[in-house]
Structures are given as structure tokens and as C-alpha cells.
Design a protein around this motif. Sequence first.
Motif, PDB file in Angstrom:
ATOM      1  N   THR A  17      -7.955   5.919   6.149  1.00 59.21           N
ATOM      2  CA  THR A  17      -7.607   7.060   6.985  1.00 59.21           C
ATOM      3  C   THR A  17      -6.209   7.557   6.629  1.00 59.21           C
ATOM      4  OG1 THR A  17      -6.792   5.572   8.709  1.00 59.21           O
ATOM      5  CG2 THR A  17      -9.068   6.331   8.895  1.00 59.21           C
ATOM      6  N   PRO A  18      -5.931   8.832   6.858  1.00 59.98           N
ATOM      7  CA  PRO A  18      -4.611   9.371   6.502  1.00 59.98           C
ATOM      8  C   PRO A  18      -3.500   8.761   7.346  1.00 59.98           C
ATOM      9  CG  PRO A  18      -6.222  11.138   6.808  1.00 59.98           C
ATOM     10  CD  PRO A  18      -6.848   9.881   7.338  1.00 59.98           C
ATOM     11  N   ASP A  19      -2.341   8.628   6.719  1.00 63.08           N
ATOM     12  CA  ASP A  19      -1.136   8.251   7.459  1.00 63.08           C
ATOM     13  C   ASP A  19      -0.492   9.472   8.091  1.00 63.08           C
ATOM     14  OD1 ASP A  19      -1.006   5.380   6.658  1.00 63.08           O
ATOM     15  OD2 ASP A  19      -0.833   6.256   4.659  1.00 63.08           O
ATOM     16  N   LEU A  20      -0.616  10.605   7.436  1.00 56.69           N
ATOM     17  CA  LEU A  20      -0.051  11.866   7.912  1.00 56.69           C
ATOM     18  C   LEU A  20      -0.995  12.984   7.509  1.00 56.69           C
ATOM     19  CD1 LEU A  20       2.331  13.641   9.031  1.00 56.69           C
ATOM     20  CD2 LEU A  20       3.226  13.646   6.680  1.00 56.69           C
ATOM     21  N   THR A  21      -1.276  13.885   8.441  1.00 52.61           N
ATOM     22  CA  THR A  21      -2.093  15.059   8.144  1.00 52.61           C
ATOM     23  C   THR A  21      -1.296  16.310   8.466  1.00 52.61           C
ATOM     24  OG1 THR A  21      -4.173  13.900   8.573  1.00 52.61           O
ATOM     25  CG2 THR A  21      -4.216  16.307   8.683  1.00 52.61           C
ATOM     26  N   LEU A  22      -1.122  17.149   7.462  1.00 53.71           N
ATOM     27  CA  LEU A  22      -0.396  18.410   7.619  1.00 53.71           C
ATOM     28  C   LEU A  22      -1.415  19.522   7.820  1.00 53.71           C
ATOM     29  CD1 LEU A  22       2.112  17.864   4.681  1.00 53.71           C
ATOM     30  CD2 LEU A  22       2.603  17.604   7.124  1.00 53.71           C
ATOM     31  N   LEU A  23      -1.388  20.147   8.988  1.00 48.65           N
ATOM     32  CA  LEU A  23      -2.291  21.256   9.292  1.00 48.65           C
ATOM     33  C   LEU A  23      -1.555  22.561   9.047  1.00 48.65           C
ATOM     34  CD1 LEU A  23      -4.860  22.546  10.415  1.00 48.65           C
ATOM     35  CD2 LEU A  23      -3.914  22.222  12.723  1.00 48.65           C
ATOM     36  N   LEU A  24      -1.925  23.255   7.980  1.00 47.30           N
ATOM     37  CA  LEU A  24      -1.332  24.555   7.681  1.00 47.30           C
ATOM     38  C   LEU A  24      -2.098  25.598   8.488  1.00 47.30           C
ATOM     39  CD1 LEU A  24      -0.202  22.782   5.400  1.00 47.30           C
ATOM     40  CD2 LEU A  24      -0.352  24.762   3.895  1.00 47.30           C
ATOM     41  N   ASP A  25      -1.440  26.133   9.492  1.00 47.67           N
ATOM     42  CA  ASP A  25      -2.134  26.972  10.472  1.00 47.67           C
ATOM     43  C   ASP A  25      -1.696  28.427  10.371  1.00 47.67           C
ATOM     44  OD1 ASP A  25      -3.819  27.441  12.771  1.00 47.67           O
ATOM     45  OD2 ASP A  25      -1.963  27.652  13.921  1.00 47.67           O
ATOM     46  N   MET A  26      -2.681  29.317  10.423  1.00 48.68           N
ATOM     47  CA  MET A  26      -2.426  30.751  10.451  1.00 48.68           C
ATOM     48  C   MET A  26      -3.629  31.452  11.078  1.00 48.68           C
ATOM     49  SD  MET A  26      -3.124  32.148   6.565  1.00 48.68           S
ATOM     50  CE  MET A  26      -1.447  31.767   6.116  1.00 48.68           C
ATOM     51  N   PRO A  27      -3.490  32.713  11.484  1.00 48.10           N
ATOM     52  CA  PRO A  27      -4.631  33.441  12.033  1.00 48.10           C
ATOM     53  C   PRO A  27      -5.770  33.545  11.029  1.00 48.10           C
ATOM     54  CG  PRO A  27      -2.585  34.584  12.546  1.00 48.10           C
ATOM     55  CD  PRO A  27      -2.236  33.498  11.577  1.00 48.10           C
ATOM     56  N   VAL A  28      -6.988  33.541  11.539  1.00 44.31           N
ATOM     57  CA  VAL A  28      -8.164  33.564  10.679  1.00 44.31           C
ATOM     58  C   VAL A  28      -8.198  34.798   9.796  1.00 44.31           C
ATOM     59  CG1 VAL A  28     -10.682  33.746  10.693  1.00 44.31           C
ATOM     60  CG2 VAL A  28      -9.544  32.103  12.183  1.00 44.31           C
TER      61      VAL A  28
ATOM     62  N   MET B 257       0.832  -1.197   0.000  1.00 42.65           N
ATOM     63  CA  MET B 257       0.000   0.000   0.000  1.00 42.65           C
ATOM     64  C   MET B 257       0.870   1.253   0.000  1.00 42.65           C
ATOM     65  SD  MET B 257      -3.268  -0.812   0.044  1.00 42.65           S
ATOM     66  CE  MET B 257      -4.171   0.523   0.814  1.00 42.65           C
ATOM     67  N   GLY B 258       0.337   2.309  -0.603  1.00 41.88           N
ATOM     68  CA  GLY B 258       1.049   3.571  -0.617  1.00 41.88           C
ATOM     69  C   GLY B 258       0.836   4.346   0.664  1.00 41.88           C
ATOM     70  N   TYR B 259       1.142   5.633   0.617  1.00 43.07           N
ATOM     71  CA  TYR B 259       0.954   6.515   1.762  1.00 43.07           C
ATOM     72  C   TYR B 259      -0.121   7.547   1.428  1.00 43.07           C
ATOM     73  CZ  TYR B 259       5.330   4.768   3.779  1.00 43.07           C
ATOM     74  OH  TYR B 259       6.309   3.981   4.300  1.00 43.07           O
ATOM     75  N   PHE B 260      -0.934   7.864   2.434  1.00 40.54           N
ATOM     76  CA  PHE B 260      -2.023   8.817   2.273  1.00 40.54           C
ATOM     77  C   PHE B 260      -1.722  10.033   3.144  1.00 40.54           C
ATOM     78  CE2 PHE B 260      -6.916   9.423   2.839  1.00 40.54           C
ATOM     79  CZ  PHE B 260      -6.890  10.464   1.916  1.00 40.54           C
ATOM     80  N   ILE B 261      -1.442  11.156   2.499  1.00 39.06           N
ATOM     81  CA  ILE B 261      -1.090  12.393   3.192  1.00 39.06           C
ATOM     82  C   ILE B 261      -2.155  13.438   2.881  1.00 39.06           C
ATOM     83  CG2 ILE B 261       0.619  14.228   3.471  1.00 39.06           C
ATOM     84  CD1 ILE B 261       2.761  12.226   2.567  1.00 39.06           C
ATOM     85  N   THR B 262      -2.768  13.982   3.927  1.00 35.03           N
ATOM     86  CA  THR B 262      -3.810  14.987   3.731  1.00 35.03           C
ATOM     87  C   THR B 262      -3.322  16.354   4.190  1.00 35.03           C
ATOM     88  OG1 THR B 262      -4.812  14.415   5.871  1.00 35.03           O
ATOM     89  CG2 THR B 262      -5.701  13.348   3.902  1.00 35.03           C
ATOM     90  N   PHE B 263      -3.859  17.382   3.540  1.00 35.11           N
ATOM     91  CA  PHE B 263      -3.580  18.778   3.896  1.00 35.11           C
ATOM     92  C   PHE B 263      -4.867  19.382   4.441  1.00 35.11           C
ATOM     93  CE2 PHE B 263       0.016  17.888   1.405  1.00 35.11           C
ATOM     94  CZ  PHE B 263       0.922  18.941   1.424  1.00 35.11           C
TER      95      PHE B 263
END
Length: 214
Positions: A127-138, A1-7
Motif C-alpha cells: 500500500t502507498p506510504d503517501l498519496t498525492l491527489l492532484l485536484d482540479m475542476p473536471v 524498505m523504500g517509500y511508495f508514493i502514488t499520484f
Amino acid sequence: MGYFITFEGIEGCGKSTQIVRLAASLRQQGYTVRTTREPGGCPLADAMRRILLDPKSSELVPRAELLLYAAARAQHVAEVIRPALTADEIVLCDRYIDATVAYQGMGRGLDLALIHELNRLASDGVTPDLTLLLDMPVETGLDRARQRNGADNDAEGRFEAESFAFHQRIRDGYLQLAADEVRFCRIEAQGTIDEVEQRITAAVEDFLQAGQTP
């Protein structure tokens, strides 16, 4: 299986730009990469996307919105995500199940137990293997998003029209998810595009080095 990365992240955080850059970098390293997005990713789900994001859909009630997202996801997983993972590809997805928790759960106030059950059914266990949360002020993200949508004739601006408080609840929800789920990696999304890319690249390299090549 591959990798599932979500943003994941609030409106205007730069996910779409950074997915393109990460995909190019991974391909240069010899990985087979599939980029996709939610809602959408395949013809039927793209049709639902047009309804969900169109400002003209202002009368869409929260429960109907939630169910449309679930239906689009079920089709997307079956048609795109699972086949790509089975083929040992790295899948990079712009939003996934966590967006439903943040937007429809924290933002709209819908029942979280119901959302988790719908996510379980729609994702079919993917389900994701890694989730990258790009965070900044609203305020920063909304300003970016509204400028972008103004240039693109606002065809997908339904959520940008929501209140500041709505988007703050979403950011708070994402930060809570990141604190609760070990698969999350928070990325500081302020700075230049190159600076954010460097942060993402470092996080993904650490993740891939900790696992095995798909």
C-alpha cells in the motif's frame, strides 16, 4: 524498505508531468527513484493497458474492466513495485489502488466491497506510504486531456470519451478518499507547472523529513 508514493487525480490533472519533475528532484538529492504507472509498468501489464485505454475497447463491460485492472496490478506489484521497495528505492507510481476505487467504484458504480477485496489480492499487501491527489475542476482536466489525446492520435482516450457526470463522480470519489485516508495529501493542480511542482515538493519534503531515509 523504500517509500511508495502514488499520484492520483482526474484525467488531465498533470500527474505524468509532475512525476518526472519530482523524480529528477529526488535523484538530485541522492535518492534512488523508480517511476512507473498503472495500468502498465511491465510488459504484461502494458499489454493490458493497451486494451483498457484503447477507444476501440468500447464494448468492454465494467466487470471485465475491473478484473483486467486487478490482473495488471498483480503483475506490476510482483515484477516492479515490491522488488524496488525491497531494494530501498522510492517508487513513484502514476495511479494505483485508489484509481480503481474512484473509476470503477464511484465512476462505474461497481460494488466497493468487491473492489477492496480485489485490490487487496492484487496489491499483495503493498500500500502507498503517501498519496498525492492532484485536484482540479473536471471541465479543466477534461479539456487538457482531450487536447493532449488529440495531439497523440487518441490512442489512449477511452475514458476521456465518458460523460462529464462520470468524471465528476470520479473527482468526488477522490475527494472522499482524501478525507477518509490520512496518507492522502490534496495538491491544488491549477496554476503553472512550476507552481504545482512547488506544492508537491513541499508535501514530499515534509513526508520524508517525518520518516527515515530508505
